[in-house]
Every structure is written in structure tokens, then in C-alpha cells.
Design a protein around this motif. Structure first.
Motif, short mmCIF file in Angstrom:
data_model
loop_
_atom_site.label_atom_id
_atom_site.label_comp_id
_atom_site.label_asym_id
_atom_site.label_seq_id
_atom_site.Cartn_x
_atom_site.Cartn_y
_atom_site.Cartn_z
N UNK A 48 0.83 -1.20 0.00
CA UNK A 48 0.00 0.00 0.00
C UNK A 48 0.86 1.25 0.00
N UNK A 49 0.36 2.31 -0.63
CA UNK A 49 1.06 3.60 -0.53
C UNK A 49 0.36 4.50 0.51
N UNK A 50 -0.64 3.95 1.20
CA UNK A 50 -1.23 4.58 2.38
C UNK A 50 -1.68 6.03 2.18
N UNK A 51 -2.79 6.20 1.45
CA UNK A 51 -3.43 7.53 1.39
C UNK A 51 -4.17 7.81 2.69
N UNK A 52 -4.92 6.83 3.16
CA UNK A 52 -5.72 7.00 4.37
C UNK A 52 -5.30 5.97 5.41
#
Ligand SMILES: *Cc1c(COP(=O)(O)O)cnc(C)c1O
Length: 381
Positions: free
Chosen positions: A288-292
Motif C-alpha cells: 500500500x502507498x497509504x493515502x488514508x
């Protein structure tokens, strides 16, 4: 320095970004200049995508992606209810009916098995969303799409820089849409893009971005007609400006650093979250690139009470998302029964987004976790 409010998401702009915009504004081009292609090439590099079309929002990207498929009005598109309404709206712009399928109980992404159940003779398209930054179950969705002759669009507004089985988002699907809204990984103020490896779709996306205008009209008006252009399809003006693209190029140089910081903050959260607060589960084959950072409050604790407590303590928690079918417009246009989406409803009832952006410090995470712990204790009935 004391801070009064910690938002859930925030852009990170530095002197380098400001200098890039300033330099662009001193050039000859405000819009439709050479910086657009440079930004598109930089995105193509990050996404391993041969073709990129930059537009002026993520919503515009979704609109032209669905438009480029030239689906018959009355067709159906299967999508997730746990998203921003723009995903489903893009279908309605083209007379395509969004049909919601329930989410996976672990990743909160579209559940391929639920998608399969919703396929009818009218289904033409699946639109998945990489919820919170973790790529959707693309391999299973693609197998399903191939078996039924369906198109597949990935709404990657949350997942720029993420990978699935080592392959970057932007290269996984027929078309992938991105957003450069300030809370997303990189920003151009407002902005978006579509990536594709399909040249025919690329040509259509270009037409749709710019009024349907085709400059190569010499066949119609003769080779001497330098003024000639032709409107080939019903397009829009979704062009992005050169100074926005200059900002985008400068921001993309920092993408890896932004994502590394987001991942470090998330692992701090993992260590410090109060017991019984559950994070969205991560699949081992995806990065994941973790937006939220969405979590579930503990069973038996009121999400709304926790929300209010934390907001009063200056923590900008949020809820991503109200299931799309719950909105008034959707209740009218696409009547659905919430009880047909038990996982979405169960997740939604306990869902809370915690602050996550590259400008945060580890001590911010500790503070959020401390306040969340007190909020959960205080609010346990
Ligand atoms: C942000 C977002 C969009 C819309 O992007 P804009 O650039 O704000 O138009 C679409 N889908 C999802 C999932 C988003 O998070």
C-alpha cells in the motif's frame, strides 16, 4: 509549537515546489504548453504506463475513462460502495448504471465473489477502487472481466506509488485513474490523470479532454488549411495548466520520500494503537502507498462519540466513506437496500480515519493514539 488542529490529510509544499511554479509562470506557456507532456512522461515512469493523459481533476479522469469505452446507455458497471461518489458518478454521466457489490471483510476492497454475483447481461464494466492505498484484487477481477468480456478501470486516487505482486499501480489495468487533490500523495492543486497501455483508448482520452477536437482535419479541408480542425466526439475542457504540471513534476520527485514517511507513520500507529482498534488488513502480495489510515473502533464503542471526543481534542478524524448508496441522489436514482451490503454496513458503523500525511511527526501519532485510547475508554458503555 502548539498546534490547534491536526487534519486527517494535508499537502506538503516546499520551496522547490514554489520555485518550480514560479519558473513555469515566467515562461511562455500558461496552458497547453510543453510542461504537460513532461508531467505525463514523469507519471508514465512512476506507473510503468506507456500513455498518460493529465486532466484537471480525478473526477474528470474517471469521466473520460468511462467515456472512452463508448458503452451503450443502459449498460451496467459494477463498483464498490465504499468510495467517494465520483467513482459511481462517472458512470451516470454516460448513462451507465452503477451497481454496487459488497466489499471484502479484511481489505475493504471490492470482493470479486460479490462482483461475480452482480454480473448480468447488461454488465460491461467493473470499476475497482484501491481503498486507502492498497491495490484491489486486480488478478481475480481481471479473470472475471476476461471471462465475461468486461472492461476494468482502476480508480487509483488513493494508491499512486503502490504495487501489486511487484507491479506498479497504473500498469495493472486497461485504464487507471489518479487524483492530485491536495490530500492525495502528490498535488497539482486540483488535477488527475488516466494511464493506459492501449493506444486506441489513449487517442479517445485525448479527444475527450479537449472538446473532441482533432487537429488533423486536412482530409476534410485540404492540406493548405492551416486553420482546420474537426470536432470528432462530444468532448470537454478538462485541460490541466502548465504551472500545475510544473508543481506536479516537482511533487513527483518527492513521491518516494512521501510514501516512505507514510509507511513509517503507519508502522508507528501499528505499535501504538489501543487494543481492540482494528486496522485495515494488508495482503502480503500488495504494498500500500497509504493515502488514508482507516480503523474500526472497538465493538461496543460508539464511533460517533469517539469522533466528537477526538475532534474536540483537535484531532481531525474523519469517516471515509459514507456508502455511496446512502446518499439522497443515489437513493432516488439507484435504489438499493443497505442490508444487501452487510460488510460495508458493518465496516461503516465503526469506521474512523486517523490523521496521516508526510508532514506529521511520530509524536503526532503517539498523541492521536493516546487520545483515541481515552476516547474509547470514556465511551465504553
Ligand atoms: C479523491 C478521489 C476522487 C476524485 O478526485 P478529485 O481529484 O477530487 O476529483 C475519486 N475517487 C476517489 C476514490 C477519491 O478518493
Amino acid at each position: 509549537m502548539p498546534r490547534s488542529f491536526l487534519p486527517y490529510g494535508l499537502h506538503s509544499i516546499d520551496d522547490e515546489d514554489r520555485a518550480a511554479v514560479d519558473e513555469s509562470l515566467r515562461g511562455d506557456w500558461i496552458t497547453s504548453g510543453p510542461t504537460i507532456a513532461r508531467f505525463e512522461a514523469a507519471l508514465g515512469e512512476v506507473c510503468s504506463a506507456p500513455y498518460v493523459v493529465a486532466v484537471n481533476s480525478g473526477t474528470a479522469a474517471l469521466d473520460i475513462a468511462v467515456g472512452a469505452l463508448e458503452l451503450e446507455p443502459g449498460s451496467e458497471a459494477i463498483t464498490t460502495p465504499l468510495t467517494f461518489a465520483a467513482t459511481a458518478n462517472a458512470c451516470l454521466y454516460h448513462g451507465v448504471r452503477p451497481v454496487f457489490a459488497d466489499i471484502d471483510r479484511h481489505t475493504w476492497n471490492l470482493d470479486p465473489e460479490e462482483v461475480r454475483k452482480r454480473i448480468t447481461s447488461k454488465t460491461r464494466l467493473i470499476i475497482c477502487v484501491d481503498y486507502s492505498g492498497q491495490p484491489a484484487d486486480i488478478d481475480d477481477l481481471r479473470a472475471l472481466a476476461d471471462a465475461h468480456g468486461l472492461h476494468l478501470i482502476e480508480d487509483a486516487a488513493h494508491s499512486l506509488g503502490a504495487t501489486s505482486r511487484g507491479r506498479p499501480v497504473g500498469s495493472l489495468c486497461e485504464m487507471t485513474t489518479l487524483s492530485f487533490h491536495p490530500v492525495k500523495h502528490v498535488t497539482t492543486g486540483e488535477g488527475g490523470a488516466v494511464t493506459t497501455a492501449n493506444e486506441q483508448l489513449y487517442r479517445r482520452l485525448l479527444l475527450l479532454r479537449n472538446h473532441g477536437i482533432d487537429r488533423d482535419a486536412s482530409a476534410r479541408y485540404g492540406p493548405m488549411a492551416g486553420w482546420a480542425y474537426d470536432i470528432k466526439v462530444l468532448g470537454r475542457n478538462y485541460r490541466l495548466t502548465d504551472f500545475q504540471c510544473a508543481l506536479g513534476i516537482s511533487q513527483l520527485r518527492k513521491l518516494k520520500r512521501f510514501i516512505d514517511k507514510r509507511r513509517a507513520l503507519v508502522s508507528r500507529y501499528q505499535d501504538r494503537l489501543p487494543p481492540d482498534v482494528t486496522m485495515v488488513k494488508q495482503m502480503p502480495d500488495r504494498q500500500s502507498s497509504w493515502h488514508l489510515l482507516p480503523v474500526l473502533v472497538p465493538e461496543g464503542v460508539s464511533r460517533d462519540a469517539v469522533f466528537t471526543y477526538m475532534r474536540q481534542a483537535g484531532i481531525g478524524v474523519n469517516v471515509h466513506y459514507i456508502p455511496v448508496y446512502r446518499h439522497t441522489y443515489y437513493r432516488k436514482e439507484i435504489p438499493t437496500r443497505p442490508e444487501d451490503y452487510p460488510i460495508t454496513e458493518r465496516v461503516f458503523s465503526r469506521l474512523l480515519t486517523l490523521p496521516l500525511h508526510p508532514g506529521m511527526e511520530m509524536s503526532d501519532v503517539d498523541e492521536v493514539c493516546g487520545i483515541l485510547g481515552s476516547a474509547c475508554l470514556e465511551r465504553t458503555p
